[in-house]
Motif scaffolding. Structure first.
Motif, PDB file in Angstrom:
ATOM      1  N   LEU A   1       0.830  -1.205   0.000  1.00  0.00           N
ATOM      2  CA  LEU A   1       0.000   0.000   0.000  1.00  0.00           C
ATOM      3  C   LEU A   1       0.865   1.256   0.000  1.00  0.00           C
ATOM      4  O   LEU A   1       0.614   2.201  -0.758  1.00  0.00           O
ATOM      5  CB  LEU A   1      -0.918  -0.014   1.214  1.00  0.00           C
ATOM      6  N   PHE A   2       1.897   1.277   0.836  1.00  0.00           N
ATOM      7  CA  PHE A   2       2.761   2.452   0.923  1.00  0.00           C
ATOM      8  C   PHE A   2       3.482   2.711  -0.396  1.00  0.00           C
ATOM      9  O   PHE A   2       3.504   3.834  -0.911  1.00  0.00           O
ATOM     10  CB  PHE A   2       3.786   2.268   2.044  1.00  0.00           C
TER      11      PHE A   2
ATOM     12  N   SER B   1       2.708   1.618  -3.406  1.00  0.00           N
ATOM     13  CA  SER B   1       1.758   1.944  -4.468  1.00  0.00           C
ATOM     14  C   SER B   1       1.339   3.404  -4.376  1.00  0.00           C
ATOM     15  O   SER B   1       1.228   4.097  -5.399  1.00  0.00           O
ATOM     16  CB  SER B   1       0.530   1.026  -4.377  1.00  0.00           C
ATOM     17  N   LYS B   2       1.096   3.873  -3.157  1.00  0.00           N
ATOM     18  CA  LYS B   2       0.754   5.282  -2.974  1.00  0.00           C
ATOM     19  C   LYS B   2       1.926   6.172  -3.363  1.00  0.00           C
ATOM     20  O   LYS B   2       1.741   7.181  -4.055  1.00  0.00           O
ATOM     21  CB  LYS B   2       0.359   5.527  -1.517  1.00  0.00           C
TER      22      LYS B   2
ATOM     23  N   ILE C   1       2.248   9.634  -6.121  1.00  0.00           N
ATOM     24  CA  ILE C   1       2.202  10.990  -5.554  1.00  0.00           C
ATOM     25  C   ILE C   1       3.577  11.625  -5.446  1.00  0.00           C
ATOM     26  O   ILE C   1       3.679  12.800  -5.074  1.00  0.00           O
ATOM     27  CB  ILE C   1       1.541  11.004  -4.163  1.00  0.00           C
TER      28      ILE C   1
ATOM     29  N   SER D   1       5.480  -2.860  -6.573  1.00  0.00           N
ATOM     30  CA  SER D   1       4.534  -1.767  -6.384  1.00  0.00           C
ATOM     31  C   SER D   1       5.085  -0.435  -6.869  1.00  0.00           C
ATOM     32  O   SER D   1       4.323   0.446  -7.263  1.00  0.00           O
ATOM     33  CB  SER D   1       4.167  -1.652  -4.892  1.00  0.00           C
TER      34      SER D   1
END
Length: 464
Positions: A262-263, A265-266, A270, A347
């Motif tokens: 998750l980290f 991928s985010k 950004i 990711s």
């Protein structure tokens, strides 16, 4: 066009096997962060092979600088895609990160298994000092070519204050700088070269292979197509996010592997402005929010990434490895670490393929766009300020055992606790800086020398 009047649909006349060998060579030589990697690609692809012309190379680089993620990796995918369509982009992008993945995984295993041993800690103690000198060198290198006008200098200073003192989100800083550059594109206050004057002019003579192909007609895969871009985006997003979805459903959001996916991928969507700028965001999150690493270990990981081929942001492999290594669950720590590192790399490095395959055709139509170049110039200036923030952050956590915060409601200045200064680290950092700036010592020589000095210090004092 051919005798039927149809634009040629085949890629430029470079055998695919030769392209594979060339991309493997580029990957093996891609040391020294994004500036070094871009220089390697320029020398081999523009000057030596004559596969792509100067203008198109810089245009592709400008686009990649505007994207989130590692710009050198995205540039390799872009050129590979221009030459041999999707399979060319896949081969170029995968080969570009593969050597670094193998090397970083091996180094992470060694660090995880033996990093607590005194002499190993001593080697990494010296490595951290050398990394700080390399980051300072990046500030000087990028700043020299990017800060050409007072407005650009002001943007860099403002970006540093915004992120260091006020903690403004990094994407907001970069997007704001890009907007300023776009608005000011007609004023002459900004340099419109995008800050990439390091690329030499293309040799004279006949046009490069890709440019010659485009002169006969734009190949079908480069023509803008909403349907093709939508398919590329949908397929790419499915491949990219499949591991995250499976982990969320199987283990929930609190599992370490889910958090790694998750980290990263985010972060992949950004973090704008290049590798060193991404590191500032990643270091603070991995150390201060997730507590996967200690500040000194972030410097060790960066040192690994600096001394191995491939994108500097491949340090996510080390971060993912250490996060899973320390929370292995039912797995052995080493196996968990290897899987965590691979998941972090997946990711992080799958999204650039989506940006290129979906957006590349539209960007090719923007070659020579003055406002796009001005926006890039402003973003590059802001990135200088962000890199300065990274250098200060590393310096504080290398030379001081404790770093405090002012505690004011608006500003949160990180300040050193002077009584905890590490004099050995300070002296070694100064020596690394002198070797790098005064004597122009190469990166690998600086790393080796500082690691040897750290080992000597350990043998002489029995402590790191």
């Amino acid at each position: 066009m051919d005798e039927t009047g149809v634009p040629p649909s085949s890629p430029p006349p470079v055998p695919f096997s030769e392209a594979v060998r060339t991309w493997a060579r580029v990957a093996a030589l891609s040391f020294g962060g994004p500036a070094g990697q871009i220089a390697v690609m320029h020398r081999i692809l523009v000057q030596e092979k004559r596969w792509i012309g100067e203008e198109r190379f810089l245009h592709a680089l400008n686009y990649c600088m505007l994207l989130p993620g590692p710009e050198a990796h995205e540039l390799a995918i872009y050129i590979g895609w221009l030459m041999h369509r999707v399979r060319g982009g896949l081969v170029a992008g995968i080969l570009f990160v593969l050597p670094g993945l193998v090397a970083l995984t091996a180094l992470s295993v060694i660090y995880g298994a033996f990093g607590h041993i005194g002499f190993v800690q001593a080697l990494f103690f010296g490595l951290k000092a050398a990394v700080l000198a390399i980051v300072l060198q990046a500030v000087m290198r990028v700043g020299k070519r990017a800060l050409k006008t007072p407005l650009l200098i002001g943007l860099a200073a403002s970006a540093f204050v915004a992120i260091f003192a006020f903690g403004l989100p990094f994407p907001l800083i970069v997007l704001g700088a890009g907007l300023i550059g776009y608005v000011c594109s007609a004023t002459g206050w900004l340099s419109a070269n995008g800050g990439h004057a390091h690329a030499a002019a293309s040799p004279g003579g006949e046009p490069a292979l890709i440019d010659a192909q485009f002169a006969d007609g734009i190949p079908p895969h480069v023509r803008p197509s909403a349907l093709r871009s939508a398919i590329a985006g949908a397929v790419g997003a499915t491949v990219w996010l499949a591991p995250l979805v499976v982990l969320l459903l199987a283990f929930g959001p609190r599992n370490v592997f889910t958090a790694i996916a998750l980290f990263n991928s985010k972060m992949a969507v950004i973090t704008f402005g290049g590798a060193y700028a991404v590191l500032a965001y990643m270091a603070q999150q991995a150390v201060e929010h997730y507590h996967w690493l200690r500040p000194g270990e972030m410097l060790v990981g960066l040192g690994f990434a600096e001394t191995t081929p491939g994108p500097l942001i491949s340090v996510v492999d080390f971060v993912g490895f250490m996060a899973a290594f320390r929370q292995p669950g039912v797995l052995t720590p080493v196996l968990a670490g290897i899987l965590g590192g691979a998941l972090a790399m997946w990711s992080t490095f799958v999204p650039p393929f989506i940006w290129i395959f979906a957006g590349g055709p539209y960007v090719e139509a923007l070659i020579g766009n003055r406002r796009l170049k001005a926006a890039l110039s402003a973003i590059t200036a802001a990135v200088v300020g962000v890199i300065v923030n990274l250098a200060v952050w590393f310096a504080l956590h290398t030379m001081f055992a404790q770093v405090g915060v002012t505690g004011r409601p608006v500003m949160a200045l990180p300040l050193p606790v002077w009584g905890t200064i590490d004099w050995a680290a300070l002296i070694l950092c100064a020596a690394a800086a002198i070797a790098t700036f005064r004597f122009k010592t190469g990166m690998l020589a600086t790393f080796c020398g500082c690691s040897a000095a750290g080992l000597i210090y350990y043998l002489a004092t029995g402590a790191t």
